[in-house]
Design an enzyme around this catalytic site. Structure first.
Site, PDB file in Angstrom:
ATOM      1  N   GLY A 178      -9.257  -2.809  65.382  1.00 28.65           N
ATOM      2  CA  GLY A 178     -10.190  -1.858  66.003  1.00 28.65           C
ATOM      3  C   GLY A 178     -10.899  -0.957  65.004  1.00 28.65           C
ATOM      4  N   GLY A 179     -10.551  -1.074  63.721  1.00 29.45           N
ATOM      5  CA  GLY A 179     -11.224  -0.247  62.728  1.00 29.45           C
ATOM      6  C   GLY A 179     -10.774   1.203  62.744  1.00 29.45           C
ATOM      7  NE  ARG A 457      -0.152   0.560  67.740  1.00 35.80           N
ATOM      8  CZ  ARG A 457      -0.987   0.118  66.816  1.00 35.80           C
ATOM      9  NH1 ARG A 457      -0.537  -0.536  65.773  1.00 35.80           N
ATOM     10  NH2 ARG A 457      -2.273   0.319  66.939  1.00 35.80           N
ATOM     11  CG  LEU A 612      -7.715  -0.440  59.418  1.00 36.77           C
ATOM     12  CD1 LEU A 612      -9.008  -0.112  60.133  1.00 36.77           C
ATOM     13  CD2 LEU A 612      -7.773  -1.855  58.861  1.00 36.77           C
TER      14      LEU A 612
END
Ligand code: ADP
Length: 630
Positions: A178-179, A457, A612
């Site tokens: 998703g960046g 998560r 990221l």
């Protein structure tokens, strides 16, 4: 984009000549449709003298960075082979298959004998391959986020660099993420207000028994920062690299290496100006991606992770001493006197011996797509074989297999992260409407909430696995989707998703419940309770702590999701210089690693938005040290 325009223009020219006739020859054209990743892919097939003369993709709405190689190559493959039984382009299988299906559809409409166009096509034999020897300073294996960051950093230092990428395009799983990039960011966070009661959740990382000296030091630092923030009466988003490190450490059950984590969170902040120096644009607003635990998630202005990846690729392509070799797979590390000195690699027609004067960086990503490795290491969940994955097809653990052969140590291989937000068809991330965890509700097929939506998560996924059919809806409203053109993190507008049937919509909670097919009373009760908790009238009975807006602004949206394999947290052990460590705890000379192929950083659970920065920070460290033979 230019490519897309020229494809559309050329197709318009063909169309303007008439759908079925080419005045220059005797070709007749036929239209066909196949189903791509993001809707229909339409082709136009020209037939002349019983042969396929041309195939053109005339309409599609695929993501260019992923589907581009398929759109560019599949038509020629079909024409060259005069067959629709050709190999798909790896990494763009869905679009390739859509083009094949569309061509078949067009051929069917043309009334030809399909069998004439279904012959199998031979690939190059191993014995026909030539061998080439190349020499460079740094070889980077893998052209995803970490590999390209490493290559860019090494290139900036003047080193000669070769990036090997086994797929036809760079990007790996990074490009389809998703960046989201978590980082402390004084400028952006101090420009945004935060709900002060969210600070209460910090007791989870501050009021704890320290695991070691560094842990204690970080707790004391953050406590001091918090006291000062409160004493000054500040109301902007409180944060620091130290808080980020504490949350990542606790979020991964203290399994990760805190030194590496702190290096990651400090580097995440320091790398923002580096990315900007490469021309990457970053949105001003920070949010909180699912599982991030804190509002420090940055998004790039261009969709997904394309901004940083394009910046790296442009830099490498513009350089006279760096290059990317696509469709070239690294097969083995070359070792001499206990030092890694190069890589054996292969493409369809060539075997390569690539000598690395300074170092080799392994950045091959995770192993979510290697069923054997998943099966071998899946000790915590059990039965992951059935699940899809959000990862790119190249995530087959090659770097782990190669490095194991040179005695590399593996850490945390049993920590496999699942996501609760997989697409029910593909396991991928497309169609995920979650854009602000602080505003979203998770609701099961009975219309009931079942887990704090701001949880980690693994907690989210474990709870989802206990729900009927392992399915849930994510609910967001017009606080975040302020109009139909607002896009999710995957460049899809909410209107498009509703039109495709991936998301349902309602102007009232009753209407939403009806479209979701869940019990309206249950859903109304869930929303009412949630809104009271947001107002502070009651404590949220489900336990959500980071909340922003009430769920009360129509239209309301709901998208169905399932668990999927997302990130393999285990991998090669590295030190803070990104050296790969061997099974005796020593550095393997000449070998560095970065990104998802490494282990030991995220512990048992990686925070959403921390992958990221991991690629950027450790990619940069690995590239720098490899270039400097450090
Ligand atoms: P990370 O986020 O760690 O950078 P990615 O999945 O984004 O991981 O990128 C890893 C890249 O490595 C992918 O593009 C994948 O195709 C590539 N790759 C994996 N194995 C090999 C290999 N043996 N040779 C060359 N490239 C590889």
């Amino acid at each position: 984009m230019k490519k897309l325009v020229s494809i559309i223009l050329s197709s318009m020219m063909v169309l303007s000549l008439g759908a079925c006739g080419d005045p220059k020859g005797n070709a007749s054209t036929y239209d066909g449709t196949g189903e791509g990743m993001h809707g229909d892919v339409k082709v136009q097939v020209a037939l002349e003298d019983g042969k396929i003369k041309d195939v053109k993709v005339v309409e599609q709405s695929e993501i260019e960075e992923i589907a581009g190689p398929a759109i560019e190559r599949m038509p020629q493959r079909i024409v060259d082979a005069q067959s629709i039984n050709v190999d798909t382009v790896t990494g763009a299988t869905v679009t390739s298959t859509a083009i094949l299906e569309a061509t078949k559809d067009a051929l069917t409409k043309a009334g030809v004998n399909l069998e004439d166009f279904e012959k199998e096509v031979a690939t190059t034999e191993e014995s026909d391959k030539e061998t080439k020897e190349l020499t460079t300073d740094v070889v980077v294996i893998g052209g995803g986020g970490a590999g390209l960051a490493a290559a860019t950093a090494a290139e900036e230092l003047g080193a000669d660099v070769i990036v090997l990428e086994k797929m036809p395009a760079t990007g790996g799983s990074t490009i389809i993420s998703g960046g989201q990039y978590n980082a402390y960011d004084k400028k952006r966070q101090e420009a945004q207000e935060m709900r002060q009661d969210n600070l209460e959740s910090l007791t989870k990382v501050l009021d704890v028994e320290p695991a070691n000296d560094l842990h204690e030091e970080l707790i004391n630092t953050v406590q001091g920062q918090l006291d000062e923030y409160k004493a000054n009466g500040n109301t902007y988003i409180f944060d620091s690299p130290e808080l980020h490190a504490l949350q990542a450490f606790e979020g991964g059950d203290r399994v990760g290496n805190l030194e590496l984590i702190y290096q990651l969170t400090q580097g995440a902040e320091e790398s923002l100006p580096w990315l900007e120096s490469l021309g990457v644009e970053i949105e001003d607003h920070v949010g909180m991606v699912t599982g991030a635990l804190w509002p420090r998630t940055h998004q790039f202005v261009t969709p997904l992770m394309t901004g940083p990846l394009k910046a790296y690729v442009d830099r490498i392509n513009d350089s006279d001493h760096a290059e990317i070799m696509l469709e070239t797979c690294a097969d083995e590390l070359i070792v001499e006197d206990n030092k890694v000195i190069g890589v054996l690699a292969s493409s369809e027609d060539t075997n390569y011996v690539i000598n690395a004067n300074n170092g080799v960086v392994i950045a091959t990503g995770g192993f979510a797509r290697n069923h054997d490795l998943i099966k071998k290491y899946d000790t915590h969940w059990g039965g992951l074989d059935d699940l899809g994955s959000t990862n790119a097809m190249g995530a087959t653990g090659d770097g782990i297999i190669m490095a194991e052969k040179v005695n590399a140590n593996l850490v945390g291989m049993d920590w496999i992260q699942l996501l609760p937000v997989g697409n029910p068809e593909t396991g991928g991330m497309s169609g995920n409407i979650s854009i602000n965890a602080a505003d979203q509700l998770f609701v099961n097929l009975n219309g009931e909430r079942f887990v704090p939506e701001d949880a980690r998560r693994d907690t989210l996924t474990q709870a989802l696995l206990e729900q009927p059919e392992h399915k849930m809806f994510i609910l967001q409203d017009a606080h975040d989707y302020t109009d139909g053109n607002v896009k999710n993190d995957f460049n899809e507008t909410i209107d498009e998703l509703v039109e495709q049937g991936q998301v349902v919509k309602g102007d009232t909670i009753e209407e939403l419940a009806e479209n979701m097919g869940v019990d309206a009373d249950n859903l109304k009760a869930a929303v009412e309770t949630y809104n009271k908790a947001v107002d502070g009238e009651i404590e949220d009975p489900i336990g959500k702590q980071v909340m922003e807006n009430k769920f009360d602004k129509a239209p309301f949206y709901a998208g169905i999701r399932v668990p999927t394999i997302h990130h393999t947290m285990g991998g090669l052990e590295i030190d803070s210089d990104a050296h790969v460590i061997n099974q005796d705890g020593e550095i393997i000379d000449g070998l560095y690693a970065a990104g998802e192929v490494t282990g030991g950083i995220h512990g048992s659970n990686r925070l959403g938005g921390n992958a990221l920065p991991d690629t950027v920070v450790f990619g940069k460290i690995a590239g720098t040290n490899a270039a400097n033979k450090n």
